[in-house]
Structures are given as structure tokens and as C-alpha cells.
Scaffold this motif. Structure first.
Motif, PDB file in Angstrom:
ATOM      1  N   GLY A 325       0.812  -1.214   0.000  1.00  0.00           N
ATOM      2  CA  GLY A 325       0.000   0.000   0.000  1.00  0.00           C
ATOM      3  C   GLY A 325       0.843   1.261   0.000  1.00  0.00           C
ATOM      4  N   LYS A 328       2.484   1.681  -3.482  1.00  0.00           N
ATOM      5  CA  LYS A 328       1.528   2.205  -4.468  1.00  0.00           C
ATOM      6  C   LYS A 328       1.277   3.692  -4.253  1.00  0.00           C
ATOM      7  CE  LYS A 328      -1.025  -2.001  -5.657  1.00  0.00           C
ATOM      8  NZ  LYS A 328      -2.349  -2.677  -5.648  1.00  0.00           N
ATOM      9  N   LYS A 329       1.211   4.096  -2.990  1.00  0.00           N
ATOM     10  CA  LYS A 329       1.003   5.514  -2.705  1.00  0.00           C
ATOM     11  C   LYS A 329       2.205   6.334  -3.156  1.00  0.00           C
ATOM     12  CE  LYS A 329      -0.642   8.689   0.852  1.00  0.00           C
ATOM     13  NZ  LYS A 329      -1.090   8.824   2.259  1.00  0.00           N
TER      14      LYS A 329
END
Length: 383
Positions: A325, A328-329
Motif C-alpha cells: 500500500g 503504491k502511494k
């Protein structure tokens, strides 16, 4: 009373002052060469038939430029074929495999794709030698009485074969090299390669949809002496009446090419010619070295390819000390800031970053990327 705004501002990472001038770090399609401008493309051939005298001249000129840049021996033929690197490699597999046993090497997704083609489509039951992402299989295991399928530079794992020493000169089988992220970035030993494929969209920064097929004399001999047991689509047919269709390797393409894509490739090849093959390799080496420095200076960054001897100098894959996560950020933040485009790891690879370091990227942009990676990591971790 606490000034939360001031406190938040203190905690927020500072935005770097300098962005990469060209934040195009995608591993395909890759960055256009420096100075590229579509207005500079020759357009006389647009709207003309690829079978016209002019169309054939431009296709042949494109082939001649590739031959010159690669220092390709006269014994090897170059053809422009449909379907990008995938189409070129599958054309080679469909037309030449089946004459003898096959060994397939897989250490990333594209090599695994050739295994799937061999097993499920051609049903030839190959010997498969695998390694995990970031690793290279034991090349000494390869039985060269077999035809051998492999990727020279694993685009999705950042792992490459270090050289051609593991390929014997007296091999019985054919060597099939998917070289799409390697051609123009390494000094390839053409005497060790019977079949090579690539696409313009990688090291040249060209457009997609077209592949390039290079055949050595042993591959031509196979084509002219062996007929596969399975039917061949029209776009795969390289032989007519038992002889190689030589026109394919003189600009007479099997299907209709995009002449705009051809002119785009010619522009990139002329740019590359101004540098020479050594200049292209030097640019890739400098970019990879600059990125390696960035990684070495940060504890939270690492190379997916553990061994420097087999680490790609073009499609460099990085590990990040964070969950998927956060990664991806980071990718989204960098794109939104126009600091880096398309640097997320390949979908089948372990979560991480993938940064193209081929010759069309400027080293100054790799250097400028470092502080932006710091900013994105801190920002993403802060939530």
C-alpha cells in the motif's frame, strides 16, 4: 493552545526543489531520446504504401541502421515483424521448435510466458529451469543438445545473464534470446545467439506494436529443413517452398506496418548512430551507476537482483522497506507531482519500484529522482 498547523508543517517532508526534467522512467514504452520532437520526423512516406518504392526504401533503411548500430555480422538477417517483441519471439518459437528437445529458462514473467507457450500451446514438454524473482538459475544446468529459450535481460525482475560465456560455440541446439531490454544496451555476442528478438519501445524509446527478429545462419538452416507439426498463422510464415522468404529481411514486411512508427524508429536510430553503440552503452551504465548510488545511500531501498554481476543496467527493480500500500502511494504521489512516471514494479513481480535506466534517460534526471524518492517514501509512510 497548540498550533496544530505549525506542528503538521514541521512533520511534513520538504518538497524537493528540482524535478527531473524528463520524469519518464517507464520500462516500456520507454523515454523518448533527448531532443525528440514529432515535428522532426520525415513525413513523405506517410499516406504511401509500404510496398511502394519509397516505403520499401525507408523500411530497408531502418534495417540497415539497426545492423550498423549492432555491428551485426552479414550472416545474420533482420526482419521487422508484427506484435512487438512478443510477436517476434512467438514467431520464432512457432516456426522452429519441435525439431529437438527444448529447455526453457524462467526467472521472471516473460520467461514464464515462453514456458506457458511451449507447454500449453505447442505441447512440446520442455525441460524448465526456474529461479525466483531477483535470482538467476544455474546456467551450468543447461543441456545444449536442446534448443534453449531465455530472456537476456529480465525486464520484470531486473536480472540478466552476465554474458554469453555459458553458451557453447559447438552447441547442437539453437539459442533463442528474448533480448528486448538488452539490445543497444549491452555488447551482445552474436556468434552465441541464433535467434534474437526485441522491440523499438525499449532502449530506443520507439513506439510499440512492431517487433524485430534477428536470425543467425543456424536458425535459417532450421527454418529451411524443418516443418512444424502445427499450423502456422499467416503472420508467422517465414518460409515459402522450403526456402526462407528473404524479402521479409529486406523491408517487405509480412503485414502492413505503421510507417509513422517506422519513421519514429528511424529518428531514434539516427540519434543513436550519432552516439555509437559504445555511447548508448555508456549512457545506460552511467544511469545504472547513478541509481545504484541512490540505493546505497538509503537503508530502506534495495536491489531485487542480489548479485551485481547479473543485475540489469536498464530495467532496474528495487525493493522498498514498506508494504504494498505504501509503495503504491509513493508511485501515485510521484506521478501527481510530475517527478516520476510509471515506476511501480511489474504486476507479477514482488511489490517494489522499477526504474528504467536505458540510454534515452539522462543521468541528471536519475540523480534528481533521489530526493523525490525520499519525499514520496516519507509522505506515504506518514499516511
Amino acid at each position: 493552545m497548540t498550533d496544530t498547523t505549525a506542528a503538521d508543517a514541521t512533520l511534513a517532508p520538504a518538497t524537493p526543489a528540482t524535478r527531473p526534467a524528463r520524469p519518464h522512467f517507464s520500462s516500456g514504452p520507454c523515454a523518448k531520446p533527448p531532443g525528440y520532437d514529432p515535428a522532426k520526423l520525415a513525413t513523405d512516406v506517410l499516406g504511401r504504401s509500404h510496398r511502394s518504392k519509397l516505403g520499401k526504401q525507408r523500411l530497408q533503411y531502418c534495417i540497415e541502421l539497426m545492423r550498423e548500430l549492432l555491428n551485426l555480422p552479414d550472416t545474420h538477417r533482420i526482419g521487422i515483424v508484427p506484435g512487438s517483441d512478443t510477436g517476434a519471439y512467438e514467431m520464432a518459437m512457432w516456426t522452429m521448435l519441435g525439431a529437438r528437445p527444448v529447455t526453457a529458462l524462467a526467472w521472471e514473467s516473460f520467461g514464464e510466458g515462453w514456458v506457458t507457450d511451449a507447454v500449453k500451446q505447442l505441447k512440446i514438454d520442455p525441460t524448465v529451469i526456474r529461479a525466483d524473482y531477483g535470482q538467476l538459475p544455474d546456467l551450468a544446468q543447461v543441456d545444449w543438445s536442446n534448443d534453449v529459450l531465455f530472456t537476456w535481460n529480465g525486464t520484470t525482475s531486473g536480472v540478466r545473464v552476465p554474458n554469453g560465456d555459458w553458451i557453447p560455440a559447438d552447441r547442437e541446439g539453437l539459442s533463442f534470446a528474448d533480448a528486448t531490454s538488452a539490445v543497444f544496451a549491452y555488447d551482445l555476442p552474436w556468434d552465441k545467439i541464433d535467434v534474437a528478438t526485441f522491440s523499438w519501445q525499449k532502449v530506443l524509446g520507439g513506439e510499440g506494436a512492431h517487433g524485430v527478429l534477428i536470425l543467425g545462419p543456424r536458425a535459417v538452416e532450421r527454418l529451411e529443413s524443418y516443418t512444424p507439426a502445427w499450423p502456422l498463422p499467416k503472420v508467422f510464415r517465414l518460409v515459402s517452398k522450403g526456402k526462407l522468404t528473404e524479402g521479409v529481411f529486406k523491408g517487405e514486411t509480412i503485414n502492413t506496418p505503421s510507417m509513422l512508427a517506422v519513421e519514429d524508429a528511424i529518428w531514434s536510430l539516427e540519434w543513436a548512430k550519432s552516439l555509437g553503440k559504445g555511447g548508448l552503452i555508456a549512457r545506460s551504465d552511467a544511469n545504472a551507476a547513478a541509481l545504484d548510488t541512490i540505493v546505497a545511500e538509503r537503508e530502506w531501498l534495495g536491489h531485487l537482483a542480489a548479485d551485481p554481476a547479473s543485475r540489469s543496467k536498464t530495467s532496474v527493480c528495487l525493493t522498498v522497506d514498506a508494504d504494498e500500500g505504501v509503495i503504491k502511494k509513493m508511485v501515485s504521489l510521484l506521478e501527481a507531482e510530475h517527478a516520476a512516471y510509471d515506476i511501480g514494479g511489474y504486476r507479477d513481480a514482488p511489490p517494489g519500484l522499477r526504474i528504467w535506466c536505458g540510454a534515452t534517460v539522462d543521468t541528471a534526471d536519475i540523480v534528481a529522482l533521489g530526493p523525490w524518492l525520499d519525499w514520496a517514501y516519507a509522505t506515504a509512510k506518514a499516511g
